[in-house]
Scaffold this motif. Structure first.
Motif, PDB file in Angstrom:
ATOM      1  N   TYR A   1       0.859  -1.187   0.000  1.00  0.00           N
ATOM      2  CA  TYR A   1       0.000   0.000   0.000  1.00  0.00           C
ATOM      3  C   TYR A   1       0.893   1.234   0.000  1.00  0.00           C
ATOM      4  N   SER A   2       0.757   2.088  -1.011  1.00  0.00           N
ATOM      5  CA  SER A   2       1.633   3.263  -1.115  1.00  0.00           C
ATOM      6  C   SER A   2       1.250   4.334  -0.111  1.00  0.00           C
ATOM      7  N   GLY A   3      -0.039   4.466   0.157  1.00  0.00           N
ATOM      8  CA  GLY A   3      -0.495   5.364   1.217  1.00  0.00           C
ATOM      9  C   GLY A   3      -0.053   6.794   1.069  1.00  0.00           C
ATOM     10  N   ILE A   4       0.274   7.365   2.209  1.00  0.00           N
ATOM     11  CA  ILE A   4       0.593   8.783   2.288  1.00  0.00           C
ATOM     12  C   ILE A   4       2.081   8.939   2.595  1.00  0.00           C
TER      13      ILE A   4
ATOM     14  N   LEU B   1       4.745   6.717   9.572  1.00  0.00           N
ATOM     15  CA  LEU B   1       4.118   6.219   8.345  1.00  0.00           C
ATOM     16  C   LEU B   1       3.030   5.199   8.659  1.00  0.00           C
ATOM     17  N   TYR B   2       3.318   4.284   9.571  1.00  0.00           N
ATOM     18  CA  TYR B   2       2.332   3.270   9.947  1.00  0.00           C
ATOM     19  C   TYR B   2       1.062   3.919  10.490  1.00  0.00           C
ATOM     20  N   ALA B   3       1.229   4.837  11.442  1.00  0.00           N
ATOM     21  CA  ALA B   3       0.080   5.492  12.080  1.00  0.00           C
ATOM     22  C   ALA B   3      -0.729   6.294  11.064  1.00  0.00           C
ATOM     23  N   ALA B   4      -0.054   7.064  10.243  1.00  0.00           N
ATOM     24  CA  ALA B   4      -0.748   7.877   9.243  1.00  0.00           C
ATOM     25  C   ALA B   4      -1.496   6.999   8.249  1.00  0.00           C
ATOM     26  N   ASN B   5      -0.875   5.918   7.823  1.00  0.00           N
ATOM     27  CA  ASN B   5      -1.508   5.065   6.821  1.00  0.00           C
ATOM     28  C   ASN B   5      -2.652   4.235   7.371  1.00  0.00           C
ATOM     29  N   ASP B   6      -2.664   3.962   8.674  1.00  0.00           N
ATOM     30  CA  ASP B   6      -3.821   3.295   9.265  1.00  0.00           C
ATOM     31  C   ASP B   6      -5.071   4.168   9.136  1.00  0.00           C
ATOM     32  N   ALA B   7      -4.927   5.457   9.365  1.00  0.00           N
ATOM     33  CA  ALA B   7      -6.066   6.372   9.208  1.00  0.00           C
ATOM     34  C   ALA B   7      -6.335   6.654   7.731  1.00  0.00           C
ATOM     35  N   HIS B   8      -5.263   6.803   6.957  1.00  0.00           N
ATOM     36  CA  HIS B   8      -5.396   7.113   5.535  1.00  0.00           C
ATOM     37  C   HIS B   8      -6.119   6.005   4.773  1.00  0.00           C
ATOM     38  N   CYS B   9      -5.767   4.753   5.044  1.00  0.00           N
ATOM     39  CA  CYS B   9      -6.415   3.660   4.307  1.00  0.00           C
ATOM     40  C   CYS B   9      -7.914   3.624   4.606  1.00  0.00           C
TER      41      CYS B   9
END
Length: 195
Positions: free
Chosen positions: A15-18, A174-182
């Motif tokens: 997942y490329s995410g944010i 990155l992990y924390a941001a992408n959990d909300a972003h996804c």
């Protein structure tokens, strides 16, 4: 749409995410004011929390140490150790005009209410929504949901790291941001399936 196997998930692209440049950590009043300006008019946000993991039987969690909120293009991390960050997160979470979507929200809501007296309004648990949508007997977590809806593999390497330590390292951010972003990306994808 159906729940993928662990083997199928492993074969998917990451997942490329944010990216880091689109993640803001709220540490002071100025950061909080800027975050509120950007978030207050959003109709829907991805939402999650992180807590220091507990490894001893019978030990009680100290509660969330980080609150994450994300739009489709920017994520905001609110460390609960900073009063300005906590107050800004509270203002967004208690706003009934902003829908908050995420995974496993029942536990997040309970801990935020008991530790910080935050009354979260207008939430939707995507674990339950996807379970009902596909007719699965079990709730569907973030990793399976990202695979099902976004056709990507969500990295979970930092999940059990020490969220009580500060400052956060790059992988935690990155992990924390992408959990909300996804979560917001899945919500938007599900909405487009209906149209």
């Amino acid at each position: 749409m159906q729940r993928p196997t662990k083997e199928q998930i492993r074969e998917l692209p990451l997942y490329s995410g944010i990216s880091l440049v689109n993640i803001k950590i709220i540490e002071n009043e100025q950061d909080a004011v800027e975050a509120l300006k950007q978030l207050i008019h959003e109709p829907c946000l991805g939402f999650d929390t992180e807590s220091k993991p507990i490894f001893r039987k019978g030990a009680v969690s100290p509660g969330p140490t980080l609150i994450q909120l994300s739009t489709s293009s920017k994520a905001f991390l609110f460390p609960t150790k900073f009063s300005a960050a906590l107050a800004a997160a509270n203002e967004i979470l208690a706003n009934p005009n902003i829908k908050k979507v995420g995974f496993g929200l029942k536990g997040d809501n309970k801990e935020l209410r008991s530790k910080f007296n935050i009354n979260i309004l207008n939430t939707e648990d995507l674990s339950v929504k996807l379970k009902n949508l596909v007719g699965d007997k079990n709730q569907i977590g973030a990793q399976a949901a990202v695979a099902m809806v976004l056709k990507s593999r969500l990295a979970k390497g930092a999940q059990m790291s020490n969220w009580g330590a500060y400052p956060l390292n790059k992988n935690q951010i990155l992990y924390a941001a992408n959990d909300a972003h996804c979560a917001i990306c899945i919500e938007q994808s599900l909405a487009s399936f209906k149209n």
